[in-house]
Design an enzyme around this catalytic site. Structure first.
Site, short mmCIF file in Angstrom:
data_model
loop_
_atom_site.label_atom_id
_atom_site.label_comp_id
_atom_site.label_asym_id
_atom_site.label_seq_id
_atom_site.Cartn_x
_atom_site.Cartn_y
_atom_site.Cartn_z
N ILE A 18 0.83 -1.21 0.00
CA ILE A 18 0.00 0.00 0.00
C ILE A 18 0.87 1.26 0.00
O ILE A 18 0.59 2.22 -0.72
CB ILE A 18 -0.95 -0.03 1.23
CG1 ILE A 18 -1.99 -1.14 1.05
CG2 ILE A 18 -1.63 1.33 1.41
CD1 ILE A 18 -2.86 -1.40 2.29
N ASP A 64 13.86 2.35 10.86
CA ASP A 64 12.85 1.56 11.58
C ASP A 64 11.89 2.54 12.26
O ASP A 64 12.31 3.30 13.15
CB ASP A 64 13.57 0.69 12.61
CG ASP A 64 12.61 -0.14 13.46
OD1 ASP A 64 11.38 0.09 13.40
OD2 ASP A 64 13.10 -1.01 14.19
N VAL A 65 10.63 2.55 11.89
CA VAL A 65 9.70 3.53 12.45
C VAL A 65 9.53 3.40 13.97
O VAL A 65 9.10 4.34 14.63
CB VAL A 65 8.29 3.49 11.78
CG1 VAL A 65 8.37 3.84 10.31
CG2 VAL A 65 7.61 2.15 12.01
N ASN A 91 2.17 4.84 7.11
CA ASN A 91 1.69 3.58 6.50
C ASN A 91 2.35 2.33 7.06
O ASN A 91 1.72 1.27 7.14
CB ASN A 91 1.93 3.65 4.98
CG ASN A 91 1.80 2.29 4.33
OD1 ASN A 91 0.68 1.80 4.11
ND2 ASN A 91 2.92 1.64 4.03
N SER A 144 -7.21 0.97 9.49
CA SER A 144 -7.74 -0.28 8.92
C SER A 144 -9.21 -0.43 9.28
O SER A 144 -9.69 0.11 10.28
CB SER A 144 -6.98 -1.47 9.51
OG SER A 144 -7.59 -2.69 9.13
N SER A 146 -9.91 -2.89 10.55
CA SER A 146 -9.66 -3.57 11.83
C SER A 146 -9.59 -2.60 13.01
O SER A 146 -9.44 -3.04 14.15
CB SER A 146 -8.37 -4.38 11.74
OG SER A 146 -8.50 -5.37 10.76
N TYR A 157 -2.96 -6.81 16.89
CA TYR A 157 -2.92 -5.89 15.74
C TYR A 157 -4.10 -4.91 15.73
O TYR A 157 -3.90 -3.70 15.53
CB TYR A 157 -2.93 -6.74 14.46
CG TYR A 157 -3.09 -6.00 13.16
CD1 TYR A 157 -2.03 -5.34 12.56
CD2 TYR A 157 -4.32 -5.99 12.49
CE1 TYR A 157 -2.18 -4.69 11.33
CE2 TYR A 157 -4.48 -5.35 11.27
CZ TYR A 157 -3.40 -4.70 10.69
OH TYR A 157 -3.56 -4.06 9.49
N LYS A 161 -4.50 -0.59 15.27
CA LYS A 161 -5.16 0.11 14.17
C LYS A 161 -6.24 1.07 14.71
O LYS A 161 -6.43 2.16 14.19
CB LYS A 161 -5.73 -0.90 13.18
CG LYS A 161 -4.67 -1.73 12.49
CD LYS A 161 -4.01 -1.01 11.35
CE LYS A 161 -2.63 -0.55 11.49
NZ LYS A 161 -2.02 0.08 10.33
N THR A 189 -9.61 -5.58 3.13
CA THR A 189 -8.57 -6.59 2.90
C THR A 189 -7.96 -6.36 1.52
O THR A 189 -8.63 -6.50 0.50
CB THR A 189 -9.15 -8.00 3.02
OG1 THR A 189 -9.71 -8.15 4.34
CG2 THR A 189 -8.07 -9.05 2.82
N ILE A 190 -6.69 -5.98 1.55
CA ILE A 190 -5.95 -5.63 0.34
C ILE A 190 -4.85 -6.68 0.19
O ILE A 190 -4.12 -6.96 1.16
CB ILE A 190 -5.29 -4.23 0.51
CG1 ILE A 190 -6.29 -3.20 1.05
CG2 ILE A 190 -4.64 -3.79 -0.79
CD1 ILE A 190 -7.49 -2.91 0.20
N ASN A 195 -0.59 -10.18 4.21
CA ASN A 195 -1.60 -11.22 4.39
C ASN A 195 -1.50 -12.35 3.36
O ASN A 195 -2.42 -13.14 3.21
CB ASN A 195 -3.01 -10.61 4.38
CG ASN A 195 -3.23 -9.74 3.16
OD1 ASN A 195 -2.56 -9.91 2.14
ND2 ASN A 195 -4.16 -8.80 3.25
#
Ligand code: NAD
Ligand code: RM4
Length: 254
Positions: A18, A64-65, A91, A144, A146, A157, A161, A189-190, A195
């Site tokens: 994404i 590394d975020v 993102n 998300s 989610s 997770y 989100k 769901t992308i 995933n």
């Protein structure tokens, strides 16, 4: 119509999936783009090349975020290269699918550190640049679906989100006085690397597809339009909002 002409856009986790699609869509709308990536310089360079082929400028910055120092370094690199930070897209994220009762503490901790703490530090660093520049800005977080619904293999997770969306709501208040708008995009769901294993299970994939009124799982390119809209002046009075981009999955109860 070019919606981001002359803007500098920063996107985290943009070497694939994404993030990469969002970075390219922003470039298509006239932006120069700084991409953050975690570990794949070749993939990051390929995104930079794709953006340059569109006639825009791009840089790739490793970091590394989850590390707060990576956030200030990313914002600085973008300003050094392009002169400003106008749009920031949070993102980067991970979802190591795992059952709840035996979830290892390190999986929980890492997921929260990357998805939520990372979004916080990166947003803070970008917002400080925008405030100092004095001309407002736009922040878009990839939250998300989610954030709104659960997942039995995503108990670590989904709270991150929901947290990312909540971060945008509170930042909309904190940063409104500086003309900085903060919004979330909630993908359904992308199909991406996050995933790929989960959806390799044919029964699960069919079940997920069956929940979607528009009849298909999403592609990374389906997300860019909503991000560009929220980042652009078309959304000049939109802040603290969220846009579901899920093919209708969320509303599909019966
Ligand atoms: P992806 O695995 O293809 O991409 C994730 C990106 O984040 C990768 O480039 C990865 O290197 C990067 N990343 C991971 N940890 C990082 C770190 N510590 N520092 C910097 N970069 C890091 O998956 P994706 O689907 O493109 O995910 C992007 C975002 O979209 C995530 O935040 C995810 O939660 C969200 N999202 C995805 C879906 C989906 O169905 N794919 C749905 C809703 C939300
Ligand atoms: C999303 C959503 C999707 C899942 C990805 C990893 O937020 O839950 O269904 O595939 O995360």
């Amino acid at each position: 119509m070019m919606l981001l002409e002359g803007k500098t856009v920063l996107v985290t986790g943009a070497s694939r999936g994404i993030g990469a699609a969002v970075a390219v869509e922003c470039a298509r709308h006239g932006a120069n783009v700084a991409i953050n990536y975690a570990s794949s310089p070749d993939a990051a360079d390929a995104v930079v090349a794709e953006i340059e082929a569109l006639g825009r400028r791009a840089i790739a910055v490793k970091g590394d975020v989850a590390d707060p120092a990576a956030a200030t370094a990313f914002a600085k690199a973008a300003v050094d290269a392009f002169g400003s930070v106008d749009v920031f897209v949070s993102n980067a994220g991970i979802c190591p699918f795992h059952s709840f009762l035996d979830m290892p503490a390190e999986v929980v901790d890492r997921t929260i550190k990357v998805n939520l703490n990372g979004a916080f530090y990166m947003t803070q660093a970008a917002a400080n640049r925008m405030k100092d520049q004095g001309k407002g800005g736009a922040i878009v977080a990839i939250s998300s679906i989610s954030a709104l619904v659960g997942g039995g293999m995503q108990t670590h997770y989904t709270p991150t989100k929901a947290g990312v969306h909540s971060l945008m709501q509170s930042c909309a208040i904190a940063l409104g006085p500086y003309g900085i708008r903060c919004n979330s995009v909630l993908p359904g769901t992308i199909i991406t690397d996050i995933n790929r294993d989960d959806l390799a299970d044919e029964a699960k994939r069919k079940y997920m597809e069956g929940r979607i009124p528009l009849g298909r799982l999403g592609q990374p390119e389906d997300i860019g339009g909503a991000v560009v809209f929220l980042a652009s002046d078309m959304a000049r009075y939109v802040t603290g909002a969220a846009i579901l981009v899920d093919g209708g999955a969320f509303v599909n109860l019966q």
